[in-house]
Design a protein around this motif. Structure first.
Motif, PDB file in Angstrom:
ATOM      1  N   ILE A 185       0.896  -1.441  -0.081  1.00  0.00           N
ATOM      2  CA  ILE A 185       0.043  -0.077  -0.003  1.00  0.00           C
ATOM      3  C   ILE A 185       0.956   1.229   0.008  1.00  0.00           C
ATOM      4  N   LEU A 186       1.943   1.283   0.702  1.00  0.00           N
ATOM      5  CA  LEU A 186       2.947   2.311   0.756  1.00  0.00           C
ATOM      6  C   LEU A 186       3.522   2.505  -0.626  1.00  0.00           C
ATOM      7  N   LYS A 187       3.886   1.566  -1.218  1.00  0.00           N
ATOM      8  CA  LYS A 187       4.464   1.603  -2.693  1.00  0.00           C
ATOM      9  C   LYS A 187       3.435   2.107  -3.527  1.00  0.00           C
ATOM     10  N   HIS A 188       2.255   1.967  -3.393  1.00  0.00           N
ATOM     11  CA  HIS A 188       0.982   2.493  -4.302  1.00  0.00           C
ATOM     12  C   HIS A 188       1.056   4.198  -3.900  1.00  0.00           C
ATOM     13  N   GLU A 189       0.887   4.232  -2.615  1.00  0.00           N
ATOM     14  CA  GLU A 189       0.598   5.783  -2.317  1.00  0.00           C
ATOM     15  C   GLU A 189       1.837   6.483  -2.489  1.00  0.00           C
ATOM     16  N   PHE A 190       3.137   6.044  -2.309  1.00  0.00           N
ATOM     17  CA  PHE A 190       4.466   6.968  -2.868  1.00  0.00           C
ATOM     18  C   PHE A 190       4.534   6.918  -4.398  1.00  0.00           C
ATOM     19  N   ALA A 191       4.123   5.984  -5.253  1.00  0.00           N
ATOM     20  CA  ALA A 191       4.002   5.998  -6.377  1.00  0.00           C
ATOM     21  C   ALA A 191       3.048   7.057  -6.971  1.00  0.00           C
ATOM     22  N   HIS A 192       1.960   7.455  -6.045  1.00  0.00           N
ATOM     23  CA  HIS A 192       0.926   8.463  -6.659  1.00  0.00           C
ATOM     24  C   HIS A 192       1.743   9.799  -6.163  1.00  0.00           C
ATOM     25  N   LEU A 193       2.566   9.765  -5.128  1.00  0.00           N
ATOM     26  CA  LEU A 193       3.034  11.096  -5.064  1.00  0.00           C
ATOM     27  C   LEU A 193       4.195  11.497  -5.851  1.00  0.00           C
ATOM     28  N   SER A 194       4.828  10.505  -6.384  1.00  0.00           N
ATOM     29  CA  SER A 194       5.973  10.536  -7.397  1.00  0.00           C
ATOM     30  C   SER A 194       5.295  11.093  -8.703  1.00  0.00           C
ATOM     31  N   ARG A 195       4.141  10.784  -9.136  1.00  0.00           N
ATOM     32  CA  ARG A 195       3.456  10.989 -10.113  1.00  0.00           C
ATOM     33  C   ARG A 195       2.551  12.522 -10.052  1.00  0.00           C
ATOM     34  N   TYR A 196       2.621  13.054  -8.817  1.00  0.00           N
ATOM     35  CA  TYR A 196       1.935  14.189  -8.461  1.00  0.00           C
ATOM     36  C   TYR A 196       0.427  14.199  -8.485  1.00  0.00           C
ATOM     37  N   ASP A 197       0.034  12.832  -8.330  1.00  0.00           N
ATOM     38  CA  ASP A 197      -1.385  12.631  -8.583  1.00  0.00           C
ATOM     39  C   ASP A 197      -2.349  13.485  -7.608  1.00  0.00           C
ATOM     40  N   HIS A 198      -1.842  13.530  -6.418  1.00  0.00           N
ATOM     41  CA  HIS A 198      -2.470  14.498  -5.093  1.00  0.00           C
ATOM     42  C   HIS A 198      -2.621  15.939  -5.803  1.00  0.00           C
ATOM     43  N   LEU A 199      -2.053  16.313  -6.738  1.00  0.00           N
ATOM     44  CA  LEU A 199      -2.328  17.646  -7.473  1.00  0.00           C
ATOM     45  C   LEU A 199      -3.299  17.543  -8.575  1.00  0.00           C
ATOM     46  N   TRP A 200      -3.222  16.423  -9.292  1.00  0.00           N
ATOM     47  CA  TRP A 200      -3.928  16.260 -10.446  1.00  0.00           C
ATOM     48  C   TRP A 200      -5.486  16.077 -10.347  1.00  0.00           C
ATOM     49  N   LYS A 201      -5.477  15.359  -9.485  1.00  0.00           N
ATOM     50  CA  LYS A 201      -7.017  15.004  -8.883  1.00  0.00           C
ATOM     51  C   LYS A 201      -7.708  16.246  -8.520  1.00  0.00           C
ATOM     52  N   PRO A 202      -7.393  17.003  -7.495  1.00  0.00           N
ATOM     53  CA  PRO A 202      -8.043  18.269  -7.083  1.00  0.00           C
ATOM     54  C   PRO A 202      -8.282  19.177  -8.242  1.00  0.00           C
ATOM     55  N   LEU A 203      -7.211  19.316  -9.038  1.00  0.00           N
ATOM     56  CA  LEU A 203      -7.257  20.143 -10.134  1.00  0.00           C
ATOM     57  C   LEU A 203      -8.349  19.904 -11.169  1.00  0.00           C
ATOM     58  N   GLY A 204      -8.400  18.318 -11.370  1.00  0.00           N
ATOM     59  CA  GLY A 204      -9.540  17.893 -12.302  1.00  0.00           C
ATOM     60  C   GLY A 204     -10.705  18.332 -11.706  1.00  0.00           C
ATOM     61  N   PHE A 205     -10.812  18.193 -10.416  1.00  0.00           N
ATOM     62  CA  PHE A 205     -12.372  18.519  -9.814  1.00  0.00           C
ATOM     63  C   PHE A 205     -12.542  20.137  -9.831  1.00  0.00           C
ATOM     64  N   LEU A 206     -11.419  20.987  -9.514  1.00  0.00           N
ATOM     65  CA  LEU A 206     -11.522  22.163  -9.793  1.00  0.00           C
ATOM     66  C   LEU A 206     -12.062  22.612 -11.184  1.00  0.00           C
ATOM     67  N   ILE A 207     -11.631  22.116 -12.185  1.00  0.00           N
ATOM     68  CA  ILE A 207     -12.099  22.154 -13.701  1.00  0.00           C
ATOM     69  C   ILE A 207     -13.453  21.719 -13.886  1.00  0.00           C
ATOM     70  N   LEU A 208     -13.712  20.698 -13.331  1.00  0.00           N
ATOM     71  CA  LEU A 208     -15.074  19.976 -13.248  1.00  0.00           C
ATOM     72  C   LEU A 208     -15.893  21.025 -12.803  1.00  0.00           C
ATOM     73  N   SER A 209     -15.723  21.631 -11.506  1.00  0.00           N
ATOM     74  CA  SER A 209     -16.593  22.412 -11.043  1.00  0.00           C
ATOM     75  C   SER A 209     -17.006  23.839 -11.564  1.00  0.00           C
ATOM     76  N   VAL A 210     -16.009  24.235 -12.643  1.00  0.00           N
ATOM     77  CA  VAL A 210     -16.340  25.115 -13.456  1.00  0.00           C
ATOM     78  C   VAL A 210     -17.289  24.766 -14.600  1.00  0.00           C
ATOM     79  N   TYR A 211     -17.075  23.297 -15.226  1.00  0.00           N
ATOM     80  CA  TYR A 211     -18.008  23.077 -16.421  1.00  0.00           C
ATOM     81  C   TYR A 211     -18.623  21.961 -15.902  1.00  0.00           C
ATOM     82  N   TRP A 212     -19.270  22.032 -14.682  1.00  0.00           N
ATOM     83  CA  TRP A 212     -20.291  20.980 -14.073  1.00  0.00           C
ATOM     84  C   TRP A 212     -21.392  20.687 -15.075  1.00  0.00           C
TER      85      TRP A 212
END
Length: 525
Positions: A185-212
């Protein structure tokens, strides 16, 4: 606000083709590395966020602005999608539903876009409040976590592992996890961190909020979340043995948590489509170099063809050429002497000009005095004078004239031309002049077209409703008059307002005037 909403609508319309193209590529590109699929979704984000319209001759998107920015100010509103078949279906419906009538106090298209903009803002606020509330509830739940590593926290009150935070992200894991499960599980979560997914997902939701309001944007966000997980799984499993893959799948299945709601946060270990993720892990093989290269090329082609639009000026010129060609094709291919006057004029044959319809500089003092008086009344907002000069001045026109008068400093540099109208005592009048607005330091060129007639008392009047009232023969005369070579030569003599001035001054001014009209209508009601 309405102009911003129209810009968002244009983005939502033009991005739809890109989203559909990516969905098709995903469906057929089963062997495509999932990180490349995530790159495709990045092109959607760029198109929706970056205000600049990227243009390309290879684009399959006919127009970057299918809804004109000044549509709410038009008396006959129309879209310009660049697809003639679409325009032919949609524009008659828009014209019938939103063309202002004589007695209407405000343009219905303005009401439509004003209401739409308010609904858009409310929807966006709901989405952002939901995201903020979800985040605060999760923060509260993990507030009693125990730090076990530099970025890892253990918590008794959670049942799933996830990353929370954007600037300083932290990994939260349940305290009940076994040591074996914790490793994967930690391998998986640190893979997310290395890919900056913790930024991409909120950014995607923010864009979705504009184009809902665009269903395809919801589909795009859901698929983005899936592709983020697929790509992360591939990153974890690409260098492990088959037996370890099986163990990873077992842990993923045991720690999966069903979720029915779309969330902006967090990036969770077992939160998305576990069945397909396991299937993807089991079937995953490191892609050959040519597959990766081909995938990148497909990504580039999709971006060029669907994330850009054609040059708007080129499109306009092409439409003009097509119109001329269509007019010519409607006529039989006959010798020059037998071609219709319309065809010959479209082809630039000046010998087809009608001397009686030549556009000449006006020498009639009566017309000159009438035009000068007309513009003086416009500049000062003198409605009573204008009522006497119009055949029928609508309430909307009155309100607009009063509002515009607050912004006009003066009209100047008049050059007046006229052609004889279809009946005795009628004239087609062109006025080339400048207008000095109080909000702008330079005079702006204008060109106006009038149909002026003489009443039974010998007085001149403007007929604004000629488009609705003219007979077929009258329109034939007016149309032929507009095609005369002398008209085009006169237009070339005078400067036209440039696009930059139009965007910065005239559209802004029209919006302010629209707001003034709304305020006046609300006050009267």
């Amino acid at each position: 606000m309405e102009q911003l909403f129209i810009g968002v609508l244009n983005n939502a319309i033009t991005v739809s083709a890109l989203i559909i193209a990516i969905i098709v590529v995903r469906a057929f590109g089963k062997k495509m590395p999932k990180w490349i699929a995530c790159m495709l979704w990045m092109t959607v984000a760029i198109k929706l966020v970056v205000p600049i319209q990227f243009e390309s001759v290879l684009s399959l998107i006919p127009s970057g602005k299918p809804i004109p920015t000044n549509i709410s100010m038009e008396t006959k509103p129309q879209i310009s999608s660049g697809i003639s078949s679409v325009d032919e279906i949609v524009n008659p419906v828009i014209s019938q539903s939103f063309t202002p009538e004589k007695a209407v106090s405000i343009n219905p298209m303005q009401i439509f876009f004003h209401t739409g903009a308010l609904a858009w803002l409310v929807g966006m606020a709901v989405m952002l409040i939901y995201a903020a509330t979800t985040y605060m509830l999760i923060r509260k739940k993990v507030s009693a976590s125990v730090k076990i590593d530099s970025r890892v926290y253990e918590c008794d009150d959670i049942s799933d592992s996830f990353i929370l935070g954007t600037i300083s992200p932290k990994v939260y894991i349940p305290s009940s996890l076994s040591d074996e499960a914790r490793v994967y599980i930690l391998k998986h979560e640190f893979a997310h961190l290395s890919r900056y997914d913790h930024l991409w997902k909120p950014l995607g939701f923010l864009i979705l909020s504009v184009y809902w309001f665009n269903p395809l944007c919801w589909i795009a966000y859901i698929l983005l979340c899936k592709d983020i997980e697929y790509a992360c799984d591939e990153k974890v499993t690409k260098n492990i043995e088959k037996g370890e893959k099986a163990e990873y799948c077992r842990i993923l299945l045991e720690n999966s948590m069903p979720r029915n709601m779309i969330s902006a946060c967090p990036v969770a270990f077992g939160g998305t489509d576990v069945k397909d993720r396991i299937k993807n892990i089991v079937n995953y093989k490191k892609p050959a170099f040519w597959i990766t290269l081909a995938s990148i090329m497909v990504c580039a082609v999709v971006g060029v063809c669907f994330a850009t639009s054609r040059n708007t000026n080129t499109t306009s010129e092409q439409q003009t050429v097509k119109l001329a060609q269509a007019q010519a094709e409607n006529q039989e291919q006959t010798p020059k002497s037998e071609k219709s006057v319309w065809t010959r004029l479209y082809e630039g044959d000046e010998t087809a000009a009608d001397p009686k319809l030549e556009l000449k500089e006006t020498t009639d003092p009566k017309i000159i005095d009438f035009i000068n008086k007309f513009y003086e009344a416009q500049a000062s907002g003198d409605i009573e004078t204008l009522k006497g000069m119009h055949k029928d001045l609508s309430e909307y026109s009155e309100l607009r004239t009063k509002a515009m008068a607050d912004h006009i400093e003066k009209y100047d540099s008049f050059n007046i031309y006229n052609q004889p109208g279809p009946h005795e005592g009628t004239n087609i009048v062109y006025v080339f002049n400048t207008v000095k607005y109080k909000e702008y330091d330079k005079p702006i060129p204008e060109c106006s077209w009038f149909y002026i007639y003489t009443d039974e008392n010998g007085e001149l009047h403007v007929n604004d409703n000629i488009a609705d009232e003219a007979t077929k023969e009258e329109w034939k005369h007016i149309d032929l008059a507009s095609l005369q070579p002398s008209v085009h030569k006169v237009y070339k003599k005078y400067p036209q307002v440039d696009n930059d001035t139009y965007e910065k001054v005239i559209i802004k001014l029209n919006n302010e005037v629209a707001e003034q009209i709304k305020a006046e209508v609300n006050k009267n009601n």
